[in-house]
Design an enzyme around this catalytic site. Sequence first.
Site, PDB file in Angstrom:
ATOM      1  CG  HIS A 219      -0.180   0.239   2.512  1.00  0.00           C
ATOM      2  ND1 HIS A 219       0.589  -0.728   3.095  1.00  0.00           N
ATOM      3  CD2 HIS A 219      -0.068   1.322   3.308  1.00  0.00           C
ATOM      4  CE1 HIS A 219       1.140  -0.265   4.201  1.00  0.00           C
ATOM      5  NE2 HIS A 219       0.765   0.990   4.354  1.00  0.00           N
TER       6      HIS A 219
HETATM    7  C1  UD1 Z   1      -1.757   5.097   6.835  1.00  0.00           C
HETATM    8  C2  UD1 Z   1      -0.431   5.351   7.554  1.00  0.00           C
HETATM    9  C3  UD1 Z   1       0.549   4.220   7.227  1.00  0.00           C
HETATM   10  C4  UD1 Z   1      -0.053   2.867   7.513  1.00  0.00           C
HETATM   11  C5  UD1 Z   1      -1.375   2.747   6.765  1.00  0.00           C
HETATM   12  C6  UD1 Z   1      -2.037   1.399   7.048  1.00  0.00           C
HETATM   13  C7  UD1 Z   1       0.149   7.759   7.773  1.00  0.00           C
HETATM   14  C8  UD1 Z   1       1.115   8.779   7.351  1.00  0.00           C
HETATM   15  N1  UD1 Z   1       0.203   6.586   7.106  1.00  0.00           N
HETATM   16  O1  UD1 Z   1      -1.520   5.197   5.445  1.00  0.00           O
HETATM   17  O2  UD1 Z   1       1.705   4.387   8.040  1.00  0.00           O
HETATM   18  O3  UD1 Z   1       0.838   1.860   7.101  1.00  0.00           O
HETATM   19  O4  UD1 Z   1      -2.222   3.803   7.201  1.00  0.00           O
HETATM   20  O5  UD1 Z   1      -3.261   1.247   6.447  1.00  0.00           O
HETATM   21  O6  UD1 Z   1      -0.624   7.995   8.669  1.00  0.00           O
HETATM   22  N2  UD1 Z   1      -9.108   5.213   2.725  1.00  0.00           N
HETATM   23  C9  UD1 Z   1     -10.274   4.492   2.671  1.00  0.00           C
HETATM   24  N3  UD1 Z   1     -10.859   4.179   3.864  1.00  0.00           N
HETATM   25  C10 UD1 Z   1     -10.346   4.537   5.064  1.00  0.00           C
HETATM   26  C11 UD1 Z   1      -9.163   5.265   5.073  1.00  0.00           C
HETATM   27  C12 UD1 Z   1      -8.538   5.593   3.892  1.00  0.00           C
HETATM   28  O7  UD1 Z   1     -10.775   4.142   1.639  1.00  0.00           O
HETATM   29  O8  UD1 Z   1     -10.943   4.195   6.106  1.00  0.00           O
HETATM   30  C13 UD1 Z   1      -8.441   5.567   1.451  1.00  0.00           C
HETATM   31  C14 UD1 Z   1      -8.484   7.059   1.200  1.00  0.00           C
HETATM   32  O9  UD1 Z   1      -9.096   7.279  -0.026  1.00  0.00           O
HETATM   33  C15 UD1 Z   1      -7.041   7.513   1.180  1.00  0.00           C
HETATM   34  C16 UD1 Z   1      -6.247   6.224   1.101  1.00  0.00           C
HETATM   35  O10 UD1 Z   1      -7.098   5.167   1.519  1.00  0.00           O
HETATM   36  O11 UD1 Z   1      -6.752   8.331   0.098  1.00  0.00           O
HETATM   37  C17 UD1 Z   1      -5.034   6.302   1.994  1.00  0.00           C
HETATM   38  O12 UD1 Z   1      -5.427   6.588   3.339  1.00  0.00           O
HETATM   39  P1  UD1 Z   1      -4.550   7.524   4.304  1.00  0.00           P
HETATM   40  O13 UD1 Z   1      -5.233   7.642   5.618  1.00  0.00           O
HETATM   41  O14 UD1 Z   1      -4.174   8.773   3.605  1.00  0.00           O
HETATM   42  O15 UD1 Z   1      -3.174   6.768   4.550  1.00  0.00           O
HETATM   43  P2  UD1 Z   1      -2.735   5.245   4.378  1.00  0.00           P
HETATM   44  O16 UD1 Z   1      -2.090   5.049   3.044  1.00  0.00           O
HETATM   45  O17 UD1 Z   1      -3.835   4.328   4.774  1.00  0.00           O
END
Ligand code: UD1
Length: 379
Positions: A219
């Site tokens: 991811h």
């Molecule tokens: C975050 C953490 C990372 C961890 C990862 C595990 C930071 C900087 N990064 O990254 O260290 O390894 O979580 O999952 O905090 N999204 C959904 N549903 C949700 C949350 C997010 O669909 O409940 C999607 C959103 O569209 C978003 C993408 O996932 O753009 C990424 O989510 P984000 O919270 O920005 O960070 P992660 O890549 O999950």
Amino acid sequence: MKIVSVVGARPNFMKVAPFCRAIKAHPGIEHVLVHTGQHYDVRMSEQFFKELEIPTPDINLEIGSGTHAEQVGRTMIAFEKVLKKEKPDWVVVLGDVNATCACSITAKKEHVKCAHIEAGLRSRDMDMPEEINRLVTDRLSDLLFTPDRLSNANLVAEGVSAEKIKFVGNIMIDTLERERTKAEVLDINLIVRDNLIDELAGRRLPELGDRGYIAMTMHRPSNVDQRETLVPAMRFFLDEVSKERPIVWAIHPRAQKMLKEFSLWDEIVANENMVLVKPLGYHAMLRLNMGARLFMTDSGGLQEECCVLGTPCLTMRWNTERPITLMENGGASILVGNSVAKIRDAYRDQINVGRHGMRPELWDGHAAERIAACLVSNK
Ligand code: UD1
């Protein structure tokens, strides 16, 4: 004594579960649990609260998705209000997600003491948002709870005074030890069937037996956001690995989005040995790991779980903040970056190697108790 602890994203939840239990065992402590809401999907958040019996957060800041500045900024604004109202003695933050960094800054600006669980990890890769979060949080924290002695050494080298550093072991392993018997009894084929992505519903699936499949998660922006890195890696998984064995891939929303953008999604979905499942709950993921012949991942926590369970782990990164899990230090993980040549070589090397579990010092299931005792004695 009053403690406000903060979680925001999935990797925090397995760490806060034992912390909540350990704090509850000290009747004199009032504990307020705050969820920033960075992860909000049932599968990324609520499911872990249920499975791991984490108390419902007292406060949810509902920050949601956004750029890093948006997430950190919104969290700080909302968390400042919490601190003004609750007036805690300590703020406790965990891990390295945006909530960790945002809330440690806010705590110190409000003159509240801050404790960091999982302090001292360093990848030395400033392109990782998590590394920035770790550096900021450790610089500001008054108590730094470290998972291993390499982390102590990192902090000492940065000039952190020895009395702030508390080597307590790995809190995530507290959860692994408590939950492993519940995971062991699960049926891997049922897990897959119950969690399949919608596109695979009704599909005939390969029969999965222990040591018969590869497990995968991926991811990180550095692996999934660029066509030049994602496409060659996917070609290796599709054209070589999936021809030999099924790959069970618990797919993160970000990876799914990018595969669609790079026109790889349809081919992956059509491949009978690519078993795509939605983000898994804690017990399902632990069971997947226990039965895997090999794990391919870019996650931090999975490197640690593979280390203790002994699953050979190809870590798809060029560096790790968790060197204690590397094979050269007795662990189960090899760094393979995102070079297909390296991934292929390590895959061929490790695919027939058995499990060799390794338990670093104090990864004994009791880190949270040591943390709670330390907070009580530092009030
Ligand atoms: C975050 C953490 C990372 C961890 C990862 C595990 C930071 C900087 N990064 O990254 O260290 O390894 O979580 O999952 O905090 N999204 C959904 N549903 C949700 C949350 C997010 O669909 O409940 C999607 C959103 O569209 C978003 C993408 O996932 O753009 C990424 O989510 P984000 O919270 O920005 O960070 P992660 O890549 O999950």
